[in-house]
Design a protein around this motif. Structure first.
Motif, short mmCIF file in Angstrom:
data_model
loop_
_atom_site.label_atom_id
_atom_site.label_comp_id
_atom_site.label_asym_id
_atom_site.label_seq_id
_atom_site.Cartn_x
_atom_site.Cartn_y
_atom_site.Cartn_z
N PRO A 105 41.37 44.98 51.10
CA PRO A 105 42.59 45.79 51.07
C PRO A 105 43.61 45.36 52.11
O PRO A 105 44.82 45.34 51.84
N GLU A 106 43.14 44.97 53.30
CA GLU A 106 44.06 44.54 54.35
C GLU A 106 44.79 43.26 53.96
O GLU A 106 46.01 43.13 54.18
N ARG A 107 44.09 42.33 53.37
CA ARG A 107 44.72 41.06 52.97
C ARG A 107 45.65 41.26 51.78
O ARG A 107 46.65 40.55 51.65
N LEU A 108 45.32 42.19 50.90
CA LEU A 108 46.19 42.46 49.75
C LEU A 108 47.56 42.97 50.18
O LEU A 108 48.55 42.79 49.45
N GLU A 109 47.64 43.60 51.33
CA GLU A 109 48.92 44.07 51.83
C GLU A 109 49.80 42.93 52.33
O GLU A 109 51.02 43.06 52.40
N ARG A 110 49.18 41.80 52.64
CA ARG A 110 49.89 40.71 53.30
C ARG A 110 50.06 39.46 52.44
O ARG A 110 50.99 38.69 52.63
N TYR A 111 49.14 39.26 51.48
CA TYR A 111 49.14 38.03 50.68
C TYR A 111 49.03 38.35 49.20
O TYR A 111 48.63 39.45 48.81
N SER A 112 49.34 37.34 48.37
CA SER A 112 49.10 37.42 46.93
C SER A 112 47.84 36.63 46.62
O SER A 112 47.65 35.52 47.13
N PHE A 113 46.99 37.18 45.77
CA PHE A 113 45.73 36.54 45.41
C PHE A 113 45.74 36.10 43.95
O PHE A 113 46.25 36.80 43.08
N THR A 114 45.13 34.96 43.69
CA THR A 114 44.92 34.49 42.33
C THR A 114 43.77 35.26 41.71
O THR A 114 43.09 36.04 42.39
N PRO A 115 43.50 35.06 40.42
CA PRO A 115 42.29 35.65 39.85
C PRO A 115 41.05 35.19 40.62
O PRO A 115 41.03 34.07 41.15
N PRO A 116 40.03 36.02 40.71
CA PRO A 116 38.82 35.63 41.44
C PRO A 116 38.19 34.36 40.89
O PRO A 116 38.25 34.08 39.69
N ILE A 117 37.57 33.60 41.80
CA ILE A 117 36.86 32.39 41.40
C ILE A 117 35.35 32.55 41.52
O ILE A 117 34.60 31.73 40.98
N ALA A 118 34.88 33.59 42.23
CA ALA A 118 33.44 33.80 42.39
C ALA A 118 33.16 35.15 43.04
O ALA A 118 34.04 35.76 43.65
N ASP A 119 31.92 35.59 42.91
CA ASP A 119 31.41 36.75 43.63
C ASP A 119 31.37 36.41 45.11
O ASP A 119 30.98 35.30 45.49
N ALA A 120 31.76 37.35 45.98
CA ALA A 120 31.75 37.09 47.42
C ALA A 120 30.93 38.11 48.20
O ALA A 120 31.03 38.20 49.41
N THR A 121 30.10 38.88 47.49
CA THR A 121 29.34 39.92 48.16
C THR A 121 28.48 39.33 49.27
O THR A 121 27.82 38.30 49.09
N VAL A 122 28.48 39.97 50.43
CA VAL A 122 27.78 39.44 51.59
C VAL A 122 26.27 39.56 51.42
O VAL A 122 25.77 40.52 50.83
#
Length: 272
Positions: A105-122
């Protein structure tokens, strides 16, 4: 001559010669005019980005080669430390960050993202043969490595607090963390599930995943653009390219090649 008369004359002159304001810049047009798209990534993040005898390869490169082909330009790949990538993007040192960046959510306020390329779950990985730790909660009071400045770092910190404390050690690259885990300097390493799956698949004699390996909320990796009007056409072109690649099977083939399986992903960045 009064000020009003002077202003009127200037406006009339501008209208007479067909005066127009310059059009707003368009990043996609600029990229096509140059014939290239300049990227930044960290080439030490297998299986997405890595150097093999000095040659750049990985899932990211395979995907972005196809995206650039659809746009009609040549990709320029740069190996940039992760901590310098988003700041460099903001000041225009490159067109796009193609290192897998976790959507938050924090990065979405600052940048534009492309469609996801992979799962990133930690998730978590340990040394092979370590039977003292099996579930994620077993890292309580242990020393766990993670790449600095990543969403996985923040998730590990938050998770450690719920366990009463974890000694978190930061690394510039995941390779450095894996090396310390292999030599016994760490009890575990936290990272995205695809990265750790690839690690264990290729080095089962050295590393093993926790069971279950994942903890925290499901997240995704994507690429990052500047959040500005000039970049909107580039984002749309990348979305169109990835939709076409998903439809014709290229995304599935590339995922399977590097991750061993295919995961259907959202067509746009969740939350954007």
């Amino acid at each position: 001559m009064t000020f009003k008369t002077t202003l009127g004359s200037l406006l009339l002159g501008a209208a007479t010669i067909g005066f127009t304001m310059p059009a707003a810049a368009d990043q996609l047009e600029d990229i096509k005019a140059a014939g290239k798209i300049v990227t930044a990534t960290d080439m030490h993040y297998a299986p997405f980005d890595m150097l093999n005898n000095g040659t750049y390869e990985g899932m990211t490169k395979d995907l972005f080669d196809e995206v650039a082909k659809e746009i009609g330009v040549e990709p320029v790949y740069q190996d940039i430390p992760w901590t310098a990538e988003l700041p460099g993007l903001e000041v225009g040192k490159f067109d796009i960050v193609i290192a897998p960046v976790t959507i938050t959510p924090e990065r979405l306020e600052r940048y534009s993202f492309t469609p996801p390329i992979a799962d990133a779950t930690v998730a978590l990985v340990k040394a092979a043969g370590n039977d003292e730790m099996t579930a994620p909660e077993d890292i309580a009071g242990k020393t766990v490595g993670v790449q600095q400045g990543t969403a996985q770092f923040r998730q590990l910190q938050a998770y450690g607090e719920t366990l009463g404390g974890v000694d978190v050690k930061e690394y510039g690259t995941t390779d450095e963390a894996y090396a310390d885990l292999a030599t016994g300097r760490l009890d575990a390493v936290a990272g995205s599930l695809p990265n750790l799956t690839y690690l264990v698949k290729n080095r089962p004699e050295t590393f093993a995943k926790f069971e279950p390996a994942q903890f925290g909320e499901p997240t995704y990796f994507a690429w990052v653009l500047r959040r500005e009007e000039e970049s909107e056409t580039l984002l749309a072109a990348i979305e169109d390219a990835m939709a076409k690649m998903t439809e014709d099977g290229r995304v599935e083939a590339i995922q399977t090649k590097w991750l061993g399986s295919y995961t259907e992903l959202p067509a746009t960045a969740p939350g954007q």
